[in-house]
Write a protein that holds these residues in place. Sequence first.
Motif, PDB file in Angstrom:
ATOM      1  N   THR A 132       4.933  -8.917  -8.046  1.00  0.00           N
ATOM      2  CA  THR A 132       5.180  -8.841  -6.604  1.00  0.00           C
ATOM      3  C   THR A 132       3.870  -8.987  -5.822  1.00  0.00           C
ATOM      4  O   THR A 132       2.846  -8.396  -6.188  1.00  0.00           O
ATOM      5  N   GLY A 133       3.908  -9.767  -4.753  1.00  0.00           N
ATOM      6  CA  GLY A 133       2.700 -10.084  -4.008  1.00  0.00           C
ATOM      7  C   GLY A 133       2.083  -8.914  -3.278  1.00  0.00           C
ATOM      8  O   GLY A 133       0.859  -8.826  -3.151  1.00  0.00           O
ATOM      9  N   ARG A 134       2.918  -8.001  -2.785  1.00  0.00           N
ATOM     10  CA  ARG A 134       2.378  -6.821  -2.100  1.00  0.00           C
ATOM     11  C   ARG A 134       3.424  -5.715  -2.054  1.00  0.00           C
ATOM     12  O   ARG A 134       4.604  -5.970  -1.811  1.00  0.00           O
ATOM     13  N   ILE A 135       2.964  -4.483  -2.253  1.00  0.00           N
ATOM     14  CA  ILE A 135       3.796  -3.293  -2.097  1.00  0.00           C
ATOM     15  C   ILE A 135       3.236  -2.494  -0.931  1.00  0.00           C
ATOM     16  O   ILE A 135       2.060  -2.116  -0.939  1.00  0.00           O
ATOM     17  N   VAL A 136       4.060  -2.237   0.069  1.00  0.00           N
ATOM     18  CA  VAL A 136       3.685  -1.345   1.159  1.00  0.00           C
ATOM     19  C   VAL A 136       4.391  -0.017   0.903  1.00  0.00           C
ATOM     20  O   VAL A 136       5.603   0.098   1.057  1.00  0.00           O
ATOM     21  N   GLU A 183      -4.784  -3.043 -10.780  1.00  0.00           N
ATOM     22  CA  GLU A 183      -5.033  -3.963  -9.667  1.00  0.00           C
ATOM     23  C   GLU A 183      -3.734  -4.384  -8.990  1.00  0.00           C
ATOM     24  O   GLU A 183      -3.602  -5.516  -8.494  1.00  0.00           O
ATOM     25  N   LEU A 184      -2.755  -3.481  -8.960  1.00  0.00           N
ATOM     26  CA  LEU A 184      -1.506  -3.771  -8.264  1.00  0.00           C
ATOM     27  C   LEU A 184      -1.783  -3.849  -6.762  1.00  0.00           C
ATOM     28  O   LEU A 184      -2.468  -2.975  -6.214  1.00  0.00           O
ATOM     29  N   PRO A 185      -1.282  -4.862  -6.080  1.00  0.00           N
ATOM     30  CA  PRO A 185      -1.595  -5.039  -4.653  1.00  0.00           C
ATOM     31  C   PRO A 185      -0.806  -4.072  -3.762  1.00  0.00           C
ATOM     32  O   PRO A 185       0.190  -4.437  -3.136  1.00  0.00           O
ATOM     33  N   VAL A 186      -1.281  -2.853  -3.710  1.00  0.00           N
ATOM     34  CA  VAL A 186      -0.605  -1.782  -2.970  1.00  0.00           C
ATOM     35  C   VAL A 186      -1.408  -1.410  -1.735  1.00  0.00           C
ATOM     36  O   VAL A 186      -2.636  -1.320  -1.779  1.00  0.00           O
ATOM     37  N   VAL A 187      -0.727  -1.167  -0.637  1.00  0.00           N
ATOM     38  CA  VAL A 187      -1.331  -0.550   0.546  1.00  0.00           C
ATOM     39  C   VAL A 187      -0.404   0.580   0.978  1.00  0.00           C
ATOM     40  O   VAL A 187       0.823   0.445   0.932  1.00  0.00           O
ATOM     41  N   THR A 188      -0.972   1.713   1.344  1.00  0.00           N
ATOM     42  CA  THR A 188      -0.178   2.880   1.713  1.00  0.00           C
ATOM     43  C   THR A 188      -0.208   3.080   3.224  1.00  0.00           C
ATOM     44  O   THR A 188      -1.273   3.214   3.822  1.00  0.00           O
ATOM     45  N   MET A 189       0.979   3.061   3.825  1.00  0.00           N
ATOM     46  CA  MET A 189       1.133   3.314   5.252  1.00  0.00           C
ATOM     47  C   MET A 189       1.454   4.796   5.448  1.00  0.00           C
ATOM     48  O   MET A 189       2.371   5.322   4.814  1.00  0.00           O
ATOM     49  N   ARG A 190       0.707   5.463   6.307  1.00  0.00           N
ATOM     50  CA  ARG A 190       0.903   6.901   6.521  1.00  0.00           C
ATOM     51  C   ARG A 190       1.316   7.148   7.978  1.00  0.00           C
ATOM     52  O   ARG A 190       0.474   7.419   8.835  1.00  0.00           O
ATOM     53  N   PRO A 191       2.609   7.084   8.287  1.00  0.00           N
ATOM     54  CA  PRO A 191       3.063   7.310   9.654  1.00  0.00           C
ATOM     55  C   PRO A 191       2.956   8.788  10.033  1.00  0.00           C
ATOM     56  O   PRO A 191       3.205   9.677   9.211  1.00  0.00           O
ATOM     57  N   GLY A 247      -4.548  -9.410   5.566  1.00  0.00           N
ATOM     58  CA  GLY A 247      -5.264 -10.007   4.454  1.00  0.00           C
ATOM     59  C   GLY A 247      -5.528  -9.003   3.346  1.00  0.00           C
ATOM     60  O   GLY A 247      -5.160  -7.830   3.430  1.00  0.00           O
ATOM     61  N   PRO A 248      -6.202  -9.435   2.290  1.00  0.00           N
ATOM     62  CA  PRO A 248      -6.417  -8.589   1.114  1.00  0.00           C
ATOM     63  C   PRO A 248      -7.315  -7.380   1.375  1.00  0.00           C
ATOM     64  O   PRO A 248      -7.376  -6.481   0.542  1.00  0.00           O
ATOM     65  N   GLU A 249      -7.981  -7.344   2.519  1.00  0.00           N
ATOM     66  CA  GLU A 249      -8.870  -6.215   2.812  1.00  0.00           C
ATOM     67  C   GLU A 249      -8.128  -4.891   2.958  1.00  0.00           C
ATOM     68  O   GLU A 249      -8.733  -3.826   2.885  1.00  0.00           O
ATOM     69  N   VAL A 250      -6.797  -4.929   3.136  1.00  0.00           N
ATOM     70  CA  VAL A 250      -6.049  -3.678   3.254  1.00  0.00           C
ATOM     71  C   VAL A 250      -5.630  -3.127   1.894  1.00  0.00           C
ATOM     72  O   VAL A 250      -5.201  -1.964   1.799  1.00  0.00           O
ATOM     73  N   LEU A 251      -5.725  -3.921   0.849  1.00  0.00           N
ATOM     74  CA  LEU A 251      -5.226  -3.485  -0.455  1.00  0.00           C
ATOM     75  C   LEU A 251      -6.019  -2.292  -0.973  1.00  0.00           C
ATOM     76  O   LEU A 251      -7.244  -2.224  -0.839  1.00  0.00           O
ATOM     77  N   GLY A 252      -5.284  -1.354  -1.548  1.00  0.00           N
ATOM     78  CA  GLY A 252      -5.893  -0.138  -2.059  1.00  0.00           C
ATOM     79  C   GLY A 252      -6.197   0.891  -0.982  1.00  0.00           C
ATOM     80  O   GLY A 252      -6.687   1.981  -1.298  1.00  0.00           O
TER      81      GLY A 252
END
Length: 345
Positions: A132-136, A183-191, A247-252
């Motif tokens: 998967t390309g990205r996990i939010v 190296e899974l492309p994950v970004v965590t959103m914290r509302p 872009g990829p700068e948000v990953l991790g």
Amino acid sequence: MTHTNATPSASSTSSQRPLVAVTGADGFIGSHLTEDLVRAGYRVKAMAIYNSQGSYGWLDTVPAEIMEHVEVQLGDVRDAGSVRELMRDAQTVYHLAALIAIPYSYVAPRSYVETNITGTLNVLEAARDLGTGRIVHTSTSEVYGTARTAPIHETHPLQGQSPYSATKIGADKLAESYYLSFELPVVTMRPFNTYGPRQSARAVIPTIISQVAAGRREIKLGDLRPTRDFNYVSDTARAFRAVGEAGPEVLGRTLNAGSGREITVGDTVKLIGQVMGAELDVTQENQRLRPEGSEVMRLLADHSELTKLTGWKPEVPLEEGLKRTAEWFTNPINLARYRVDQYTV
């Protein structure tokens, strides 16, 4: 693994639209995010929890022109097979499915572990297998506990002040570990404290507004002292999409989404009274109080990292958001969905 962050055309036909998936799409924020994604030009595979009535939750209230671009899959995030089937072929997965009611986490903590932690594990494992390309991944401001410093930056210590927040911390750390380990492309959103139409009456703003809309002027609440950072649901949905398209700068990274405005529960009652033209008298009910050590007394977001990386900023002021929310709740069809006469755990 690659990820394209090109914004699709909202006018494209469904077959031409890039495919994304949303777990928890039948819920409050999930249904609004699904609408936002479709309006932005995506096709959405939406998971709604399996039930014998065949209900799609809040997706049942979404306009037909939106649902033309939504494929609903009844399933359960706790089931690895359901999750894998949902995520197949999706370029981005927005993982919102969770048990979120803090009071019920005191009653049934094991169910929170199974849904919030094991469910997240299922999403992460499927993403590894499918490429998967990205996990939010969705976090919550509750993981910070009572603010030690404010506004709260993403580096603030995590404090598990309820079983709910503890399971969300566990899920956040799993997501972090899969980024660092695989190296899974994950970004965590914290509302922070999202509010708006369709929100459960377990939350304070719909608790107040639904009682006023039902004609009550004596409002039953818990502690009036805690402060919250309320963010209107359309702004939260845009924040999710912003990190999905960045872009990829948000990953991790873990990124806060909040208004940057702090208000007490007591002052929120007064503001709602002004918006709805009602004189309100608050009665405190003991059953609505959290255990003393579990109450989060202060929340105030620092969203500067999200703004710097994506350009996102909140657009809807609290007064305007409360007006929109009150208008929705005062519609008799919407109000009828709520049990105003009882406390929702």
